[in-house]
Design an enzyme around this catalytic site. Structure first.
Site, PDB file in Angstrom:
ATOM      1  N   CYS B  77       0.835  -1.202   0.000  1.00  0.00           N
ATOM      2  CA  CYS B  77       0.000   0.000   0.000  1.00  0.00           C
ATOM      3  C   CYS B  77       0.872   1.254   0.000  1.00  0.00           C
ATOM      4  CB  CYS B  77      -0.982  -0.040   1.178  1.00  0.00           C
ATOM      5  SG  CYS B  77      -2.319   1.158   1.012  1.00  0.00           S
ATOM      6  N   HIS B 175      -3.865  -4.952  -0.188  1.00  0.00           N
ATOM      7  CA  HIS B 175      -3.435  -5.480   1.108  1.00  0.00           C
ATOM      8  C   HIS B 175      -3.508  -7.006   1.091  1.00  0.00           C
ATOM      9  CE1 HIS B 175      -3.028  -1.819   3.524  1.00  0.00           C
ATOM     10  NE2 HIS B 175      -3.938  -1.321   2.708  1.00  0.00           N
ATOM     11  N   GLU B 177      -2.530  -9.014   3.219  1.00  0.00           N
ATOM     12  CA  GLU B 177      -2.843  -9.501   4.571  1.00  0.00           C
ATOM     13  C   GLU B 177      -4.329  -9.393   4.887  1.00  0.00           C
ATOM     14  OE1 GLU B 177      -1.618  -6.603   3.802  1.00  0.00           O
ATOM     15  OE2 GLU B 177      -2.112  -5.050   5.283  1.00  0.00           O
TER      16      GLU B 177
END
Lengths: 260, 193
Positions: B77, B175, B177
């Site tokens: 990001c 993202h 994650e």
């Protein structure tokens, strides 16, 4: 561009289950037979993540002094377990509150009454952590044709117009607005699509529709007529009246951009 | 395996740590030069505002350390954007690995772009076993225009670079994650580079 193409590659509309939390437990009755402990927010969050929820919102409604500690433990457990984004709201009144929530793994925070009482809080959060994690929740009720902002879960009226307030929170750095219509909330008669569409055209940040979900058609309506970017609901998901995989399949059939 | 997550006082590093744990790895969050330099993999996360993030990075002299890393580095990001030459956000000067100028989305579509969009034109080992048009979670107001370093693109009114690579430096706008099991697979691919 035909509908198929627009549907194929673009930002998708989000489906967001909302979990009300009190003292670390989910409040509204939940009847998922397959869950060992449906009152456990972590287990419920995991179920939603696996079945295709795009995001989750946790709304802390507990009022005890111990609440913050319990909530932080919960946020940590949720962040460790699920692999989709989640927002935490309820009782956030300072940058320090936000800091603790984000450091324990929350992706976004949602502020409501505290933003009305202290609008600078929006600027402070957005400046320190970015607009992307700053959600402003607005509860509004239509009175004599005017949409007015209400506080404390809709109990306390203010002099603020929904649309003026929405413009102001955007200007102050909010990255998203979670709009709950008090007229529609709990009715299961559909979202407040007129107000939503007006809101969506007025501001240039995403709008989450909340209040009134009763059927799969209501979700399609709020994306098409209400121009909402996301739709939030609680009981229809918790009571298994609408299953997320079926809902998403249905929405895709209606040519709405959906992640499946 | 030593995994260093660069700590410059910003960003949701906890989510990255948890994702590593779900994959059976553990990471250390650090601003320590020796720990970063000796790590097998380096993750450079970030949310927030570009110019203030760069200020913190320079104060800790992390820009020089990052620039000289030889092991695989993954910017996520804002971390990806800071690996570029500059950003319109606060007129920030970046670390400059990639000769890319980060721009702000115009207001034709909602800003920030927030939610799940697809990645396509996948061109890297980072995307091993990832299908074309896989959904990833994105939230950003600034973007990298499509460029020679692009290893994935995303359409938000137009195609922009949602992942970039140059030598040992990788950057992803989304993202991983927070992008379900496909996102975790991308992280796993990075750790196995």
């Amino acid at each position: 561009m035909n509908l198929y193409e627009t549907n194929k590659k673009m930002l998708t509309k989000r489906i967001i289950p909302c979990l009300d939390i009190k003292d670390g437990r989910t409040v509204k009755g939940v009847n998922f037979l397959e869950l060992k402990d449906a009152g456990d927010p972590v287990e419920l969050a995991k179920k939603y993540a696996v079945t295709g929820a795009d995001e989750l919102v946790f709304l802390d409604i507990s009022a005890t002094e111990e609440r913050r500690k319990t909530l932080l433990e919960l946020v940590r457990k949720v962040a460790a377990t699920i692999n989709i984004p989640f927002t935490v709201g309820g009782g956030i009144s300072s940058v320090a509150d936000v800091d603790l929530l984000l450091r324990n793994g929350a992706d976004k925070v949602s502020i409501n009454s505290s933003a009305v009482k202290n609008p600078d809080l929006i600027n402070e959060i957005a400046k320190k952590y970015g607009s992307q994690c700053t959600v402003v929740a607005i509860d509004a009720k239509q009175i004599d044709g005017e949409w007015m902002v209400h506080l404390v879960g809709g109990k306390v009226a203010t002099e603020l117009s929904l649309f003026d307030w929405a413009l102001e929170v955007e200007k102050r750095g909010a990255g998203e607005i979670l709009f709950t219509s008090m007229n529609n909330d709990g009715t299961k008669n559909g979202f407040a699509n007129g107000a939503l569409a007006k809101l969506s055209e007025l501001v240039n940040i995403p709008i989450i529709a909340s209040g009134g979900a009763g059927s799969m058609e209501h979700f399609a309506d709020t994306f098409i007529k209400g121009k909402a970017d996301a739709a939030l609901a609680a009981s229809v998901f918790h009571y298994n009246e609408i299953e997320i995989p079926k809902l998403k399949h249905y929405l895709k059939q209606q040519n709405i951009a959906i992640r499946i | 395996m030593q995994i260093a997550i660069i700590d410059y006082g910003a960003g949701n590093v906890q989510s990255v740590l948890f994702a590593l744990e779900r994959l059976g790895y553990s990471g250390i969050v650090t601003a320590n030069k020796k720990l970063i330099e000796s790590a097998d993999k380096v993750i450079f996360p970030g949310v927030g505002e570009a110019s203030s993030a760069m200020k913190m990075i320079r104060e800790k002299q992390l820009d020089e350390i990052i620039r000289n890393l030889k092991q695989p580095v993954l910017g996520i990001c804002l971390g990806m954007q800071l690996l570029c030459k500059s950003s319109e956000e606060g007129n920030a000067t970046g670390i400059g690995i990639f000769d890319i100028e980060i721009k702000r989305f115009s207001n034709e579509l909602k800003v920030p772009q927030m939610g799940w969009n697809t990645i396509t034109n996948l061109k890297s080992k980072l995307f091993n076993t990832i299908k074309d048009e896989e959904f990833m979670y994105l939230v950003h107001s600034y973007y990298a225009p499509d460029n020679e370093f692009a290893i994935a693109t995303t359409n938000y009114g137009f195609h922009y670079a949602s992942a970039i690579q140059k030598d040992n430096f990788y950057g992803v706008q989304f993202h991983p994650e927070k992008s379900g099991s496909a996102g975790e697979q991308i992280l796993k691919n990075f750790l196995e580079l």
